[in-house]
Design a protein around this motif. Structure first.
Motif, PDB file in Angstrom:
ATOM      1  N   ILE A  38     -15.645  14.846 -11.403  1.00  0.00           N
ATOM      2  CA  ILE A  38     -14.217  14.865 -10.874  1.00  0.00           C
ATOM      3  C   ILE A  38     -13.636  13.454 -10.341  1.00  0.00           C
ATOM      4  CG2 ILE A  38     -12.828  16.115  -9.175  1.00  0.00           C
ATOM      5  CD1 ILE A  38     -14.518  18.456  -9.157  1.00  0.00           C
TER       6      ILE A  38
ATOM      7  N   ASN B 229     -24.028  14.515  -6.591  1.00  0.00           N
ATOM      8  CA  ASN B 229     -23.725  15.936  -7.066  1.00  0.00           C
ATOM      9  C   ASN B 229     -22.904  15.695  -8.184  1.00  0.00           C
ATOM     10  OD1 ASN B 229     -21.738  18.097  -7.771  1.00  0.00           O
ATOM     11  ND2 ASN B 229     -22.387  19.006  -5.813  1.00  0.00           N
ATOM     12  N   ASN B 230     -23.390  15.864  -9.549  1.00  0.00           N
ATOM     13  CA  ASN B 230     -22.659  15.716 -10.795  1.00  0.00           C
ATOM     14  C   ASN B 230     -21.361  16.235 -11.011  1.00  0.00           C
ATOM     15  OD1 ASN B 230     -25.239  14.347 -11.697  1.00  0.00           O
ATOM     16  ND2 ASN B 230     -25.844  16.266 -12.352  1.00  0.00           N
ATOM     17  N   LYS B 231     -20.903  17.153 -10.267  1.00  0.00           N
ATOM     18  CA  LYS B 231     -19.684  17.733 -10.655  1.00  0.00           C
ATOM     19  C   LYS B 231     -18.582  16.880  -9.978  1.00  0.00           C
ATOM     20  CE  LYS B 231     -21.148  22.596 -11.540  1.00  0.00           C
ATOM     21  NZ  LYS B 231     -21.052  23.957 -11.085  1.00  0.00           N
TER      22      LYS B 231
END
Length: 360
Positions: free
Chosen positions: A281, A275-277
């Motif tokens: 983070i 997951n890139n997000k």
């Protein structure tokens, strides 16, 4: 092809900084004054048992990342400290605003050099000493064969940790089973407790050496969960009916902290996400974790003073996740601002330094 940055190591750093904020939150919210047996108290002991590993996790990670590098005492080596000192200076100025308002400028300068101008900067004072020792420690590690080095690490662990097992009892009291550091009967000398930064660095170095083996360990997360639950229950019943007792077992160099920190570190090794997000983070929080550490003090003061106004302290434990989230977000934003300013100031100083050299 550009090498992808490891998510697991930055995740460990993220957890460590959130643990720092949570440890302080437990104190501000009144956990250490709780004594009435309850499910809340047991949960708080469980939380404290894991979050107290915050500093050991940072130290293990330092050993893991730095132990295989060759360092020499050079200008370039010491230059790496400039950014940390710049961030500390800015945070110290922010934390000392009340002193400046009262005109206590002399006290600021004394506190600054004692690393107390930013109250959480004791960690930086400790880290600077460890940083100076890293070339020596790495030379030792590079000259050690695998088997002999493991034996020496074991001796270091015994020297630091064994007294935290034996020196937790006060045999001059009827409640002998739970003694504070000051009251405990010293069955073994505890002079070497302060060596824990070196111990954790060396542990990180050996975890790096056996990286492949550690990643293949089975049930490591289950073992971690069992150890965490076991120590939490022990601490709950040892402190039952009284306020939390600070003893050797639950300190940074204590056997509980050692076991939980190493197991948690191993449990997170190899963790990844597509997951890139989430990846962004994790990397971003890890990048600004040092600034978050230092700038979280004034944010703690503001957040928990507001909570004291809005509700009694007995209710604050139930809202601890909210306060931790607020402090974490504000500390992250504050750390970005402080770090960016520090980087700009360093660039300006570097520009003037080069200009002076050209003029000569």
């Amino acid at each position: 092809m550009e090498k992808r940055k490891r998510v697991d190591l930055d995740l460990i750093r993220c957890c460590a900084i959130i643990f720092v904020i949570t440890v302080h939150g437990l104190s501000y919210a009144g956990f250490y004054e709780l004594s009435k047996p309850s499910l809340l108290l047991l949960i708080c002991h469980l939380i404290r048992c894991i979050v107290i590993t915050c500093v050991p996790l940072f130290l293990i990670l330092t050993g893991y990342l730095s132990s295989e590098k060759r360092y020499t005492y050079s200008i370039d080596y010491f230059k790496k400290l400039i950014r940390l000192i710049a961030i500390y200076t800015l945070c110290a100025l922010i934390c000392s605003i009340p002193k400046f308002i009262r005109g206590e400028f002399g006290e600021f300068f004394v506190a600054f050099f004692e690393f107390k101008a930013a109250p959480y900067a004791w960690y930086l004072a400790m880290y600077l000493g460890l940083y100076l020792l890293i070339p020596i420690l790495n030379d030792f590690l590079s000259n050690e064969n695998i088997r002999g080095g493991g034996q020496k690490l074991f001796v270091l662990i015994v020297l630091v940790v064994l007294p935290t097992i034996t020196n937790n009892f006060d045999f001059n009291s009827t409640e002998w089973w739970n003694a504070s550091k000051e009251q405990a009967s010293q069955l073994l000398p505890n002079y070497w407790d302060e060596l824990y930064p070196i111990m954790y660095y060396m542990i990180g170095a050996y975890l790096k050496r056996y990286d492949v083996v550690v990643n293949k360990l089975k049930n490591k997360r289950l073992i971690f969960g069992g150890a965490l639950l076991g120590f939490s229950v022990i601490n709950y019943f040892k402190n039952l009916g009284s306020a939390f007792v600070w003893n050797w077992a639950t300190s940074y160099g204590g056997y509980q902290c050692l076991i939980i920190a190493v197991l948690f570190f191993c449990a997170l090794l190899g963790t990844d996400t597509k997951n890139n997000k989430i990846t962004f983070i994790i990397h971003s929080v890890a990048k600004y974790s040092f600034g978050m550490y230092l700038i979280s003090w004034p944010i703690d003061i503001v957040v928990y003073k507001v909570m004291n106004v809005l509700m009694p302290q007995s209710a604050q434990m139930y809202l601890l996740p909210i306060s931790i989230f607020c402090v974490s977000v504000c500390s992250y934003i504050g750390a970005i601002i402080v770090t960016k300013i520090a980087d700009v100031l360093i660039q300006i100083a570097g520009f003037f330094a080069k200009s002076q050299k050209r003029m000569r």
